[in-house]
Design a protein around this motif. Structure first.
Motif, PDB file in Angstrom:
ATOM      1  N   ASN A 196     -19.249   1.324   4.169  1.00  0.00           N
ATOM      2  CA  ASN A 196     -18.796   0.545   3.019  1.00  0.00           C
ATOM      3  C   ASN A 196     -18.283  -0.831   3.441  1.00  0.00           C
ATOM      4  OD1 ASN A 196     -19.428   2.632   1.262  1.00  0.00           O
ATOM      5  ND2 ASN A 196     -17.377   3.522   1.349  1.00  0.00           N
ATOM      6  N   LEU A 197     -17.555  -0.886   4.577  1.00  0.00           N
ATOM      7  CA  LEU A 197     -16.996  -2.146   5.049  1.00  0.00           C
ATOM      8  C   LEU A 197     -18.080  -3.094   5.557  1.00  0.00           C
ATOM      9  CD1 LEU A 197     -13.896  -0.713   6.941  1.00  0.00           C
ATOM     10  CD2 LEU A 197     -13.797  -2.281   4.997  1.00  0.00           C
ATOM     11  N   GLU A 201      -8.576   1.811   6.532  1.00  0.00           N
ATOM     12  CA  GLU A 201      -9.015   2.452   5.295  1.00  0.00           C
ATOM     13  C   GLU A 201      -8.887   3.974   5.336  1.00  0.00           C
ATOM     14  OE1 GLU A 201     -10.091  -1.582   5.072  1.00  0.00           O
ATOM     15  OE2 GLU A 201     -10.346  -0.158   6.698  1.00  0.00           O
ATOM     16  N   THR A 202      -8.957   4.567   6.530  1.00  0.00           N
ATOM     17  CA  THR A 202      -8.861   6.035   6.639  1.00  0.00           C
ATOM     18  C   THR A 202      -7.631   6.477   7.416  1.00  0.00           C
ATOM     19  OG1 THR A 202     -10.194   6.029   8.664  1.00  0.00           O
ATOM     20  CG2 THR A 202     -11.378   6.301   6.580  1.00  0.00           C
ATOM     21  N   GLN A 203      -6.869   5.520   7.953  1.00  0.00           N
ATOM     22  CA  GLN A 203      -5.727   5.803   8.824  1.00  0.00           C
ATOM     23  C   GLN A 203      -6.153   6.702   9.992  1.00  0.00           C
ATOM     24  OE1 GLN A 203      -4.241   7.204   5.181  1.00  0.00           O
ATOM     25  NE2 GLN A 203      -5.343   5.302   4.906  1.00  0.00           N
ATOM     26  N   ALA A 237     -16.571   5.039   5.624  1.00  0.00           N
ATOM     27  CA  ALA A 237     -15.727   3.842   5.485  1.00  0.00           C
ATOM     28  C   ALA A 237     -16.361   2.661   6.216  1.00  0.00           C
ATOM     29  CB  ALA A 237     -14.330   4.115   6.029  1.00  0.00           C
ATOM     30  N   GLU A 283     -15.684  10.774   7.067  1.00  0.00           N
ATOM     31  CA  GLU A 283     -14.816   9.818   6.356  1.00  0.00           C
ATOM     32  C   GLU A 283     -14.833   8.458   7.037  1.00  0.00           C
ATOM     33  OE1 GLU A 283     -10.844  10.759   5.040  1.00  0.00           O
ATOM     34  OE2 GLU A 283     -11.372  12.873   4.931  1.00  0.00           O
ATOM     35  N   THR A 284     -14.641   8.463   8.362  1.00  0.00           N
ATOM     36  CA  THR A 284     -14.651   7.211   9.113  1.00  0.00           C
ATOM     37  C   THR A 284     -16.028   6.567   9.055  1.00  0.00           C
ATOM     38  OG1 THR A 284     -12.954   8.068  10.600  1.00  0.00           O
ATOM     39  CG2 THR A 284     -14.193   6.166  11.370  1.00  0.00           C
ATOM     40  N   ARG A 293       0.861  -1.194   0.000  1.00  0.00           N
ATOM     41  CA  ARG A 293       0.000   0.000   0.000  1.00  0.00           C
ATOM     42  C   ARG A 293       0.889   1.234   0.000  1.00  0.00           C
ATOM     43  NH1 ARG A 293      -5.400  -1.441   3.640  1.00  0.00           N
ATOM     44  NH2 ARG A 293      -5.179  -3.712   3.517  1.00  0.00           N
TER      45      ARG A 293
END
Length: 412
Positions: A329-330, A266-268, A326, A322-323, A232
């Motif tokens: 989506n997950l 996914e968003t760090q 994510a 964002e979190t 990545r």
């Protein structure tokens, strides 16, 4: 004032809890040296060589774990690492002396691997056929293969330093020795040097799927594939170098010297930080939980995942879009989450629009299947249908949406 339109919050600050912290065992009479999860039970090994099996009691009003089995003479020396291999019907344990094999569920000892005397770490791969056990002893890697009833010697590989961490990834094993990572393939004896861990002690962790691993370099976890190549473009930053990592969907949990941190890969984004001085951690993926040893090795706690719909609601309320997106989506296959995803996309899109991030905003709105196109037009004063009343979710357009800003929005 115009500042009202610029209160966009990213995904980095912590506004919700991903895990509850629950006590499992308090003030153990003897220091806890190893921890492992066995189905719904927790195995706790102590420095006096004893093993306790704990299980949560059903129907209790508060979280309560009881000792359901114990072996006072499980090992002659303290156990420092354990791994249950249900498919083989055994538990593999490393003591301060050597590796021993005990049958399940009786815990009767079936073998001691004498050649592993002085071993510091082991890693067992159940993904290989047959299963392969690797033990790091002095400056050697000792490989054993499962023959149907026990482990037999297979290979021996010399390495430059004493191994301190081992992680299987595919058919290769990553070795942290000294300050350097090496990748060894036992089937052909191939060896590849990777990179240094710099200021951090070597720490390795294989992600679910057995195709990708995280290797620690300073306070950054670096993604590598099974061939030892970067997988990545980004790494995961922690406040301090982790001493241990586990994955409990969809989060990574890291044990740091002073805290336990939870990140979403996914968003760090760090979504939770817990003031726990932990030393060991074991995941219970099926239960979306992890168990850890804390407070000078005398207490065990469980980190139990907060229900995902509650997490989504808390993130949405805290504008951590964002979190939140994510997570949606997950967890898209969970009906309760899928039902919320549309509203999350719309709220995030409207916030982006009000902060003039038009391309990203309208791309998100296009992913909201229940959206009435007239709600999108309502964001543009000159295009809105005066006879249509937009939904309550649609915000008033920013007062200075004119000139080049309006043109950019219309182009988007």
């Amino acid at each position: 004032s115009s500042s009202e339109w610029k209160t966009f919050k990213g995904g980095a600050s912590m506004v919700h809890s991903a895990f509850h912290i629950e006590p499992v065992l308090k003030k153990s009479a003897s220091n806890i040296t190893a921890l492992e999860v066995w189905g719904s039970k927790v195995m706790v090994a102590t420095e006096d060589g004893a093993l306790q099996i704990l299980q949560e009691q059903p129907g209790a009003h508060v979280v309560e774990f009881e000792v359901v089995d114990q072996r006072r003479q499980f090992s002659k020396k303290p156990v420092v690492q354990m791994q249950v291999a249900d498919s083989l019907g055994v538990v593999v344990s490393l003591t301060t002396d050597m590796v021993q094999i005990n049958e399940l569920p009786s815990f009767e000892m079936s073998a001691q691997l004498l050649k592993t005397r002085g071993a510091t770490v082991f890693a067992l791969s159940l993904d290989l056929t047959p299963a392969v056990l690797c033990c790091g002893a002095k400056k050697k890697l000792l490989f054993f293969r499962w023959d149907g009833s026990g482990f037999t010697e297979w290979r021996e590989v010399s390495i430059p330093d004493t191994p301190t961490c081992l992680s299987w990834c595919g058919d290769a094993i990553c070795v942290g020795a000294g300050k350097k990572y090496h990748l060894v393939t036992p089937s052909d004896g191939g060896e590849k040097s990777l990179f240094d861990s710099n200021t951090a002690p070597p720490t390795s962790f294989t992600l679910p799927g057995n195709k990708e691993m995280l290797l620690q370099r300073d306070n950054i976890s670096v993604f590598q594939d099974a061939g030892g190549r970067p997988s990545r473009k980004y790494g995961l930053c922690w406040t301090e170098p982790p001493v241990a990592l586990v994955f409990v969907f969809p989060y990574l949990i890291a044990v740091l010297p002073k805290v336990v941190e939870v990140q979403l890969m996914e968003t760090q984004a760090t979504v939770q930080s817990m003031s726990l001085r932990a030393s060991r951690i074991a995941a219970a993926p099926g239960a979306r939980a992890a168990f850890l040893v804390a407070n000078n090795c005398v207490d065990v706690y469980r980190l139990r995942a907060v229900a995902m719909p509650r997490q989504v609601d808390a993130l949405l309320e805290g504008e951590q879009y964002e979190t939140c997106l994510a997570l949606c989506n997950l967890c898209a296959t969970e009906p309760a989450i899928a039902a919320k995803a549309d509203g999350v996309r719309r709220s995030y899109a409207h916030t982006l629009f009000l902060n003039y991030q038009f391309d990203k905003a309208l791309a998100l709105l296009a992913q909201a299947p229940s959206l009435d196109p007239r709600d999108t037009l309502a964001l543009f004063p000159d295009l809105a249908d005066p006879s249509y009343t937009p939904s309550a979710q649609v915000p008033a357009p920013p007062p200075d949406l004119k000139g080049h800003k309006l043109l950019r929005a219309q182009v988007a």
